[in-house]
Structures are given as structure tokens and as C-alpha cells.
Scaffold this motif. Structure first.
Motif, PDB file in Angstrom:
ATOM      1  N   ASP A 110      29.731 -19.194   1.271  1.00 46.09           N
ATOM      2  CA  ASP A 110      31.112 -19.239   1.761  1.00 46.09           C
ATOM      3  C   ASP A 110      31.192 -19.102   3.278  1.00 46.09           C
ATOM      4  OD1 ASP A 110      32.207 -19.476  -0.803  1.00 46.09           O
ATOM      5  OD2 ASP A 110      32.076 -17.312  -1.128  1.00 46.09           O
ATOM      6  N   ARG A 468      33.111 -31.587   5.970  1.00 42.64           N
ATOM      7  CA  ARG A 468      34.450 -31.121   5.625  1.00 42.64           C
ATOM      8  C   ARG A 468      35.495 -32.064   6.192  1.00 42.64           C
ATOM      9  NH1 ARG A 468      35.789 -25.053   6.914  1.00 42.64           N
ATOM     10  NH2 ARG A 468      34.170 -24.858   5.334  1.00 42.64           N
ATOM     11  N   SER A 474      39.326 -25.036   3.206  1.00 41.90           N
ATOM     12  CA  SER A 474      37.890 -24.849   3.018  1.00 41.90           C
ATOM     13  C   SER A 474      37.611 -24.377   1.601  1.00 41.90           C
ATOM     14  CB  SER A 474      37.366 -23.821   4.023  1.00 41.90           C
ATOM     15  OG  SER A 474      37.909 -22.542   3.731  1.00 41.90           O
ATOM     16  N   ARG A 475      36.344 -24.471   1.215  1.00 37.67           N
ATOM     17  CA  ARG A 475      35.960 -24.038  -0.121  1.00 37.67           C
ATOM     18  C   ARG A 475      36.230 -22.551  -0.330  1.00 37.67           C
ATOM     19  NH1 ARG A 475      29.808 -24.823  -1.881  1.00 37.67           N
ATOM     20  NH2 ARG A 475      29.559 -23.492  -0.041  1.00 37.67           N
ATOM     21  N   LYS A 476      35.979 -21.772   0.725  1.00 35.99           N
ATOM     22  CA  LYS A 476      36.238 -20.334   0.631  1.00 35.99           C
ATOM     23  C   LYS A 476      37.727 -20.061   0.470  1.00 35.99           C
ATOM     24  CE  LYS A 476      35.642 -16.010   3.183  1.00 35.99           C
ATOM     25  NZ  LYS A 476      35.119 -15.381   4.423  1.00 35.99           N
ATOM     26  N   ARG A 479      38.888 -20.981  -2.978  1.00 36.71           N
ATOM     27  CA  ARG A 479      38.470 -19.992  -3.974  1.00 36.71           C
ATOM     28  C   ARG A 479      39.369 -18.762  -3.930  1.00 36.71           C
ATOM     29  NH1 ARG A 479      32.317 -17.970  -4.028  1.00 36.71           N
ATOM     30  NH2 ARG A 479      32.045 -20.135  -4.643  1.00 36.71           N
TER      31      ARG A 479
END
Length: 625
Positions: A110, A468, A474-476, A479
């Protein structure tokens, strides 16, 4: 009932139907029976949750008492909770370092700029370890002008000194810039830590650093940060001075006052040297070894030698010790390093204490208030003298300060050098501005970007990954968003599912199904990734831009991490005593010691001349005092 084994069967050889002990008459006492003193499985998870936020067993019992209606209704005791937590903690300590390194690798997914490194000894046990997150690495570029470093606090089962790097943000608050643990405080370990810190910070050296008076630390700083200005914590030095010359100055108030005045209010090195020589001559302490030792250390801590060096509002390692104080409140002294790290991450906001922020936010106002404590006079040629209206001004003493003014270029220079030390204008310059009456605003060059940077203090990585796409989270962040939504949805469901055992059975049934489905999905993803890796290796045509290269490097690092073992565990000796600063930066008059034999205050009973001259007349109990 007694049983014995007979072949493949068990036989009851004796059975007594009646109870052989007295009944417990009170319902509240049944918890003390060994057969009943147990924590239900569901409540163990809740206790684990409360333990993760570092609540004591007593506080956990109070919460359970609220849930049960009263403490008497709780089917177990506080001691039971303590025993469970101790057992659970021991289980987590079995593979501390491997689990910690595994956790680090998970964080890197992350936070790609999360950095860690460690050093192993000959037995593959971790000797030193260091970590820093990506946000701290980015913000260090803005605040590398002053670092506080201290290792006075130990809070782990290995008794390894905790070594945090603490910076100061634009609000004057303490911020974390990485943390490490060392096997011991030797030069080699400090050198490793500083070099690792330098690698993590892309080779950017700190401009100024303040530490305690440690020879090994100083040696390592000179080796790794040769161009960094190193200053020792004044508080530690003055505490040692107090022990040596405090008793002498207890009887010589004029010496104590002059000593503090020379240390505090000398504004140049030459002035300090002159005033020091006059002081030791005046009070006849020229040959005193303790004063000689203090003089030898002058370039390490006396403010006059750092007047134009940036140590904002600092003469001590208070930032580091403030961090240590927070840790002491929230982390057990014998915790695993994994749990320490998790608590460390949770304490990001705690360390940016509101008290420090209020102190800084009030600095300008404090200087403005001090303007009323001074008068000014024009000495001609752009030179002004600023002198106290009466008595002493806190932080500046009784002396008169000279301010040089160049109105054409809007330049002001004061002897106190506050702008160089703290980056804000002093009350003396502002008094002169008021006295002149022609100044309508603070010149722009006296508003340092260091105190007015627009980015947040802890910012996300500035360098975005190439793959990206812009305009998407963002992926973090995604999540975290999903996690928040799920927590909210499940908490609403839990209200209805907690009504009865039947509703709970519904929840258990679906949770079991979700766990199975989630495990199957993870396995499928792992198998797919493995097939793609094997395919990439078979082609032997992996380019530098391969999306799997980082993942392969990660596997290599994980295989190396598996070799790392826990440091040797140190036998518990109790929590170390607090080293929070309780005294000031000046010599204080100690409480006089009164002799129990003759009543005089210049010596104790052991060195009493009356006692030594007439030992046969001294009571037996006083003779051995």
C-alpha cells in the motif's frame, strides 16, 4: 469419579454421587471456582480488541462490568483477564521478527515508499532494525533543518533502546521521521542506524541535530553527518552540573545567579569567554575542576555558540523525550517489536500533541506581549538600544539589546539572534519597528517558507506510480473506502443479529460461508499469480518494465526475511524510571542537608567534625548514619 484404562476401553472404578465440597451460596462467587472461571470465546475477541488499544486489565473489567450490568455479574475476574492477555501476548512473541518483517512487506504493497532495513548478528538474530514510512520520507525534504535524536527509552521484551528521529513541522509540533531499535548503544550500531537513515532519506543530511551527551553517538554523527551541526541537550548537562556544584552554590546565591546569567544571556562567543573569565575570578573558582569541566563542554551546549544555527525553540531533546513519554503511556515495556510497531503507527496523531502546537502558535503573541516590557532609544546611525522597563524579561534577562536597522533595504538585526535560531522576529526588532512608527507590515523576507509551507505535514507520496491513471483513487484509498463502508454496514447488521442466539446463529452461518469463499478466492488469485510467474521465467524475457519484477524482488526479500531470528530476550527488571524533564535549564538552589548530630547545614552526619572528634559521645544509631 475414578477411571482406569482396560485395553481399548475406559472403566469407571469409583463414583460418588454426592458433592464432596460445600456449595457456593452467592452467584457472584462462582467465578472463583476453577471450573467456572473462564472467558467465553466471543468475549475473548472483544478483549483482544480492547487490548490492542492498550487498555489495562482493570479498565477492560470496568467495560465488561458495564455490559453485564455490574462487576458481580461478570463470570470471570480481573486476574483471569490478565492471565489471558499474558498468554495471548506470549503466543504472539514466538515469531516476533519474522511476523514483523512480514508485516513490513504487507505495508509496502500500500505504501511503495515504506522503507525498512535490519542487521543480523552471527546467529542470524536481529541486532539493529530501522523503518520509516513514505509520508515521513517525503516530509523530511521540507523539515531536515533540525532533528532531535534520543535513545533514553526502552519499551520491548529485548530491552533494546528505542531510537526515534523526531523533526519539527511548520506548527512547531513534533513529527516522526523514522524509528529504530539497537542491540546496544555502541558506535558501530549508531553508525549503522545513521547510514541507514541516510539511505532512506535519499542521501539528504540533516542540517542541525540535537542529542543527549553520549560519546558513542557523537562519534557516529561525526562519521556519518560530518557537515551537520551537532548540539548536546542542555538539560542533561545542567543536571550533571547541578550534582557537582549545586551544594557549593546553595551557600553562594550570587555565584549561582552569575553562573546562570553568563550561560543564558551571553549573545556572542567572545562575550561568553569574557564574562566567564570575570565570573570565575570574581567568585574565586578558577582552580575548581567542576567549572573547568563545564568550560571544556561550552561549545556543545552554551547558547552563545549556536546563536545563528536553526534550533527552533530547542535547547534540549524535549521533542524526543515527549515522544518517549507518549510511548510509555500506551505501550507495555515488555511488548514484542511487532506490537510496538503497530502502536507506533497508531500514535502518529498523539505525537503531534496539541500542547506543543499551542505553545508554538502562541510564540508570536508572546513576543508581541514582551514588547511592552521594553523601552527603545535611538543611538543614531541606524542603531537602537532596547532595554527592559524594569527587572528581568523572561527568556532575555536584564540586559540591553542592540538592534541595527537599514530602513532602505528593510533589514533588521538584533543581538539576540532569535530570527536565526527560531525563524521568527524577536520582540526587540518589533519594539524598534513600533518606535520608528514608519513600518506598516513585516517585510516578506522575514516570513520564512519553513513556517508557511502550503502542503500538509504528512503528505502522500509525491511521485505517483507510472501505471496509476489520473482521476482515480489509489488502491490504498479504495481499500480504506471499502473498509469504512463494510464496517458501517456490518455494524448496522450487528444490532439486529445480537438480539438472540438464533439471530447470532444466522450471522455465524453466513460468516463461515464468507470465510470459505474468501479463502477460495485468495487461493485462486495465488494460483493465477504463480502461473504467470512460471510463464515469465520460462520465456526468460523479463524486461525492466515488467509488472511482476517488483513482486519477484519481494519474494526474494521475504525469503531472506525468513532467516531473521528474534533478538535475545532480556530478563524483566521492571519498567525503567521516567526521564521526563522535571527541572529547568538553570542551576537551582538545592535543599540544604542538615547534620543530624550538630544541626549545621554545611555537612551531613557522616562528615560531622563533632562526631569525628568525640565518637564515644555520639548515640549508636547516629554513628552509622
Amino acid at each position: 469419579m475414578r477411571i482406569k484404562r482396560s485395553g481399548a476401553r475406559w472403566e469407571v472404578t469409583q463414583f460418588v454421587e454426592e458433592h464432596t465440597h460445600e456449595f457456593v451460596e452467592k452467584f457472584a462467587l462462582k467465578k472463583f471456582l476453577r471450573s467456572h472461571n473462564k472467558i467465553p470465546k466471543e468475549e475473548k475477541k472483544f478483549i483482544d480488541l480492547l487490548s490492542n488499544v492498550n487498555l489495562s486489565s482493570g479498565r477492560i473489567m470496568q467495560i465488561m462490568a458495564e455490559l453485564y450490568g455490574s462487576k458481580q455479574n461478570v463470570p470471570y475476574s480481573t486476574k483471569t483477564i490478565s492471565n489471558y492477555r499474558a498468554q495471548h501476548s506470549e503466543e504472539r512473541k514466538i515469531k516476533d521478527i519474522p511476523e514483523l518483517l512480514k508485516y513490513f512487506e504487507k505495508l509496502k504493497e500500500d505504501d511503495p515508499r515504506f522503507y525498512y532495513d535490519y542487521k543480523l548478528d552471527d546467529d542470524n538474530r536481529v541486532e539493529n532494525i530501522f523503518w520509516v514510512d513514505g509520508a515521513a520520507r517525503d516530509v523530511y525534504k521540507l523539515y531536515n533543518d533540525c532533528i532531535s535524536f534520543d535513545t533514553t527509552f526502552m519499551t520491548n521484551q529485548y530491552n533494546m533502546p528505542c531510537a526515534p528521529f523526531i523533526g519539527i513541522n511548520r506548527y512547531g509540533q513534533s513529527i516522526q521521521l523514522g524509528c529504530g531499535f539497537l542491540r546496544n548503544e555502541k558506535v558501530a550500531n549508531f553508525e549503522w542506524l545513521f547510514r541507514t537513515f541516510l539511505v532512506a532519506m535519499d542521501g539528504l543530511h540533516p542540517l542541525n541535530i540535537i542529542t543527549d551527551q553520549d560519546v558513542a553517538m557523537r562519534t557516529a554523527i561525526e562519521m556519518v553527518f560530518p557537515d551537520t551541526i551537532h548540539r548536546n541537550c542542555r538539560w542533561h548537562i545542567m543536571q550533571k552540573v547541578q550534582e557537582k556544584i549545586g551544594p557549593m552554590e546553595a551557600k553562594r546565591e550570587d555565584l549561582r545567579r552569575d553562573f546562570n546569567d553568563v550561560i543564558d544571556y551571553s549573545v556572542t562567543e567572545e562575550e561568553f569567554e569574557t564574562r566567564w573569565a570575570e565570573m570565575i575570578q570574581k567568585h574565586d573558582v578558577v582552580d575548581n575542576d567542576h567549572f573547568k569541566d563545564i568550560y571544556d563542554l561550552r561549545k556543545c551546549f552554551v547558547p552563545a555558540y549556536f546563536m545563528k544555527r536553526f534550533f527552533p525553540f530547542l535547547q534540549t531533546t524535549a521533542c524526543s523525550e515527549g515522544f518517549n513519554a507518549v510511548l510509555k503511556q500506551y505501550i507495555s515495556p515488555h511488548e514484542s517489536l511487532l506490537n510496538f510497531f503497530k502502536q507506533y503507527m497508531k500514535l502518529q496523531e498523539k505525537i503531534d500533541s496539541a500542547e506543543d502546537g499551542h505553545d508554538f502558535m502562541g510564540m508570536d503573541k508572546l513576543e508581541l506581549r514582551k514588547i511592552t516590557s521594553y523601552n527603545a532609544r535611538d543611538c543614531g546611525g541606524g542603531v537602537f538600544e532596547v532595554f527592559p522597563v524594569q527587572g528581568t524579561v523572561y527568556g532575555y534577562g536584564r540586559r540591553t539589546y542592540v538592534v541595527d536597522v537599514d530602513l532602505e533595504n528593510l533589514m533588521y538585526n538584533c543581538q539576540c539572534c532569535k530570527f536565526y535560531k527560531d525563524g521568527i522576529l524577536c520582540c526587540h526588532i518589533m519594539k524598534v519597528m513600533s518606535y520608528i512608527g514608519e513600518v506598516r507590515e513585516i517585510p516578506e523576507h522575514y516570513t520564512l517558507p519553513r513556517w508557511s509551507l502550503p502542503p500538509p505535514d504528512i503528505v502522500p507520496s509525491i511521485v505517483e506510480p507510472v501505471q496509476r491513471k489520473t482521476g482515480k483513487m489509489s488502491r490504498k484509498d479504495m481499500r480504506l473506502l471499502r473498509y469504512g463502508n463494510l464496517c458501517n454496514d456490518f455494524s448496522k447488521l450487528a444490532v439486529g443479529l445480537a438480539v438472540s442466539e438464533k439471530t447470532k446463529e444466522i450471522a455465524d452461518k453466513h460468516m463461515i460461508a464468507m470465510r470459505k469463499e474468501l479463502a477460495a478466492l485468495k487461493k485462486a488469485n495465488a494460483d493465477a499469480l504463480k502461473r504467470r510467474k512460471n510463464k515469465s521465467v520460462a520465456t526468460e524475457d523479463i524486461s525492466d518494465s515488467s509488472p511482476f519484477e517488483g513482486r519477484m524482488d519481494e519474494d526474494v526479500s521475504q525469503s531472506i526475511n525468513k532467516k531473521a531470528k528474534d533478538p535475545p530476550v532480556t530478563a524483566a527488571k521492571g519498567r525503567p524510571c521516567s526521564k521526563r524533564k522535571k527541572g529547568g535549564l538553570q542551576l537551582k538552589k538545592p535543599n540544604p542537608t542538615t547534620c543530624s548530630v550538630c544541626g549545621e547545614i554545611d555537612h551531613d552526619a557522616r562528615n560531622c567534625p563533632v562526631r569525628l572528634a568525640n565518637p564515644e559521645k555520639i548515640p549508636f544509631h547516629q554513628f552509622f548514619q
